[in-house]
Design a protein around this motif. Structure first.
Motif, PDB file in Angstrom:
ATOM      1  N   VAL A 183       0.863  -1.179   0.000  1.00 42.38           N
ATOM      2  CA  VAL A 183       0.000   0.000   0.000  1.00 42.38           C
ATOM      3  C   VAL A 183       0.899   1.228   0.000  1.00 42.38           C
ATOM      4  O   VAL A 183       1.757   1.373   0.865  1.00 42.38           O
ATOM      5  CB  VAL A 183      -0.934   0.017   1.227  1.00 42.38           C
ATOM      6  CG1 VAL A 183      -1.805   1.261   1.232  1.00 42.38           C
ATOM      7  CG2 VAL A 183      -1.788  -1.241   1.282  1.00 42.38           C
ATOM      8  N   ALA A 184       0.691   2.089  -0.991  1.00 39.65           N
ATOM      9  CA  ALA A 184       1.475   3.324  -1.079  1.00 39.65           C
ATOM     10  C   ALA A 184       0.560   4.511  -0.814  1.00 39.65           C
ATOM     11  O   ALA A 184      -0.513   4.623  -1.401  1.00 39.65           O
ATOM     12  CB  ALA A 184       2.119   3.452  -2.447  1.00 39.65           C
ATOM     13  N   VAL A 185       0.971   5.365   0.103  1.00 40.91           N
ATOM     14  CA  VAL A 185       0.254   6.596   0.425  1.00 40.91           C
ATOM     15  C   VAL A 185       1.222   7.729   0.142  1.00 40.91           C
ATOM     16  O   VAL A 185       2.256   7.839   0.798  1.00 40.91           O
ATOM     17  CB  VAL A 185      -0.196   6.622   1.900  1.00 40.91           C
ATOM     18  CG1 VAL A 185      -0.909   7.914   2.221  1.00 40.91           C
ATOM     19  CG2 VAL A 185      -1.071   5.421   2.218  1.00 40.91           C
ATOM     20  N   ALA A 186       0.891   8.534  -0.866  1.00 42.68           N
ATOM     21  CA  ALA A 186       1.806   9.577  -1.356  1.00 42.68           C
ATOM     22  C   ALA A 186       3.096   8.907  -1.788  1.00 42.68           C
ATOM     23  O   ALA A 186       3.076   8.081  -2.682  1.00 42.68           O
ATOM     24  CB  ALA A 186       1.994  10.661  -0.317  1.00 42.68           C
ATOM     25  N   ASP A 187       4.205   9.210  -1.151  1.00 43.33           N
ATOM     26  CA  ASP A 187       5.488   8.607  -1.530  1.00 43.33           C
ATOM     27  C   ASP A 187       5.956   7.539  -0.552  1.00 43.33           C
ATOM     28  O   ASP A 187       7.066   7.045  -0.681  1.00 43.33           O
ATOM     29  CB  ASP A 187       6.559   9.700  -1.632  1.00 43.33           C
ATOM     30  CG  ASP A 187       6.293  10.647  -2.785  1.00 43.33           C
ATOM     31  OD1 ASP A 187       5.684  10.198  -3.771  1.00 43.33           O
ATOM     32  OD2 ASP A 187       6.687  11.818  -2.692  1.00 43.33           O
ATOM     33  N   GLU A 188       5.134   7.181   0.420  1.00 43.77           N
ATOM     34  CA  GLU A 188       5.512   6.174   1.409  1.00 43.77           C
ATOM     35  C   GLU A 188       4.863   4.840   1.079  1.00 43.77           C
ATOM     36  O   GLU A 188       3.670   4.779   0.798  1.00 43.77           O
ATOM     37  CB  GLU A 188       5.062   6.586   2.804  1.00 43.77           C
ATOM     38  CG  GLU A 188       5.943   7.605   3.458  1.00 43.77           C
ATOM     39  CD  GLU A 188       5.593   7.766   4.911  1.00 43.77           C
ATOM     40  OE1 GLU A 188       6.112   6.989   5.728  1.00 43.77           O
ATOM     41  OE2 GLU A 188       4.785   8.642   5.200  1.00 43.77           O
ATOM     42  N   ALA A 189       5.651   3.772   1.123  1.00 45.45           N
ATOM     43  CA  ALA A 189       5.131   2.431   0.856  1.00 45.45           C
ATOM     44  C   ALA A 189       5.074   1.642   2.159  1.00 45.45           C
ATOM     45  O   ALA A 189       5.961   1.755   3.010  1.00 45.45           O
ATOM     46  CB  ALA A 189       6.010   1.719  -0.154  1.00 45.45           C
ATOM     47  N   PHE A 190       4.018   0.857   2.302  1.00 51.78           N
ATOM     48  CA  PHE A 190       3.809   0.040   3.491  1.00 51.78           C
ATOM     49  C   PHE A 190       3.446  -1.369   3.063  1.00 51.78           C
ATOM     50  O   PHE A 190       2.952  -1.586   1.965  1.00 51.78           O
ATOM     51  CB  PHE A 190       2.645   0.580   4.341  1.00 51.78           C
ATOM     52  CG  PHE A 190       2.844   1.973   4.836  1.00 51.78           C
ATOM     53  CD1 PHE A 190       3.541   2.214   6.001  1.00 51.78           C
ATOM     54  CD2 PHE A 190       2.324   3.043   4.136  1.00 51.78           C
ATOM     55  CE1 PHE A 190       3.717   3.507   6.463  1.00 51.78           C
ATOM     56  CE2 PHE A 190       2.495   4.338   4.588  1.00 51.78           C
ATOM     57  CZ  PHE A 190       3.192   4.570   5.757  1.00 51.78           C
ATOM     58  N   GLU A 191       3.667  -2.316   3.952  1.00 54.89           N
ATOM     59  CA  GLU A 191       3.184  -3.680   3.766  1.00 54.89           C
ATOM     60  C   GLU A 191       2.038  -3.870   4.748  1.00 54.89           C
ATOM     61  O   GLU A 191       2.234  -3.795   5.949  1.00 54.89           O
ATOM     62  CB  GLU A 191       4.289  -4.704   4.044  1.00 54.89           C
ATOM     63  CG  GLU A 191       5.401  -4.692   3.015  1.00 54.89           C
ATOM     64  CD  GLU A 191       4.928  -5.131   1.631  1.00 54.89           C
ATOM     65  OE1 GLU A 191       4.190  -6.122   1.533  1.00 54.89           O
ATOM     66  OE2 GLU A 191       5.299  -4.473   0.650  1.00 54.89           O
ATOM     67  N   ALA A 192       0.848  -4.090   4.215  1.00 53.26           N
ATOM     68  CA  ALA A 192      -0.324  -4.316   5.059  1.00 53.26           C
ATOM     69  C   ALA A 192      -0.597  -5.812   5.096  1.00 53.26           C
ATOM     70  O   ALA A 192      -0.679  -6.462   4.043  1.00 53.26           O
ATOM     71  CB  ALA A 192      -1.533  -3.571   4.490  1.00 53.26           C
ATOM     72  N   ARG A 193      -0.736  -6.370   6.277  1.00 52.43           N
ATOM     73  CA  ARG A 193      -0.980  -7.800   6.437  1.00 52.43           C
ATOM     74  C   ARG A 193      -2.400  -8.150   6.005  1.00 52.43           C
ATOM     75  O   ARG A 193      -3.349  -7.452   6.349  1.00 52.43           O
ATOM     76  CB  ARG A 193      -0.767  -8.215   7.878  1.00 52.43           C
ATOM     77  CG  ARG A 193       0.662  -7.966   8.337  1.00 52.43           C
ATOM     78  CD  ARG A 193       0.849  -8.385   9.731  1.00 52.43           C
ATOM     79  NE  ARG A 193       1.297  -9.771   9.671  1.00 52.43           N
ATOM     80  CZ  ARG A 193       1.619 -10.480  10.711  1.00 52.43           C
ATOM     81  NH1 ARG A 193       1.511  -9.968  11.913  1.00 52.43           N
ATOM     82  NH2 ARG A 193       2.045 -11.708  10.589  1.00 52.43           N
TER      83      ARG A 193
END
Length: 120
Positions: free
Chosen positions: A90-100
């Motif tokens: 999941v990317a929000v603006a320029d930050e990427a995350f890993e959502a379980r």
């Protein structure tokens, strides 16, 4: 003997911390019903309500401003993900995350004739 306390330094650090925008939290996922099908609810936070959100490199529309959420049909999540995936990117603006993902969501369902559990 006088002990000097670095109050000006602490006050300056507090001002910097308050002026820095809060980082977005890692998004969360949950299986929900949407109509006759199942959907994956993805929700999270963002500093700017206009920041774009994408899931597995696909732009999605979201509801809400700073606290956003989106419902994705499970079939869509399957099409956008690797088989047996355990997370979404999941990317929000320029930050990427890993959502379980919920446990076993993208696994293949099996009908069991029998399950044997033994205590050791």
């Amino acid at each position: 003997m006088t002990i000097r306390r670095p109050l000006p330094l602490l006050a300056a650090l507090a001002l910097v911390a308050m002026a820095t925008p809060a980082l977005a939290d890692a998004p969360a996922t949950k299986l929900v019903r949407c109509g006759a099908a199942d959907c994956l609810l993805v929700k999270g936070n963002r500093a700017d309500p206009k920041s774009p959100v994408s899931v597995n490199d696909h732009a999605i529309s979201v509801e809400g401003g700073r606290h956003w959420r989106a419902r994705l049909p499970v079939a869509t999540v399957r099409a956008w993900s690797e088989p047996y995936a355990r997370t979404l990117s999941v990317a929000v603006a320029d930050e990427a995350f890993e959502a379980r993902l919920p446990v076993g969501m993208l696994g293949t369902p099996k009908d069991l004739a029998m399950l044997v559990v033994r205590a050791k």
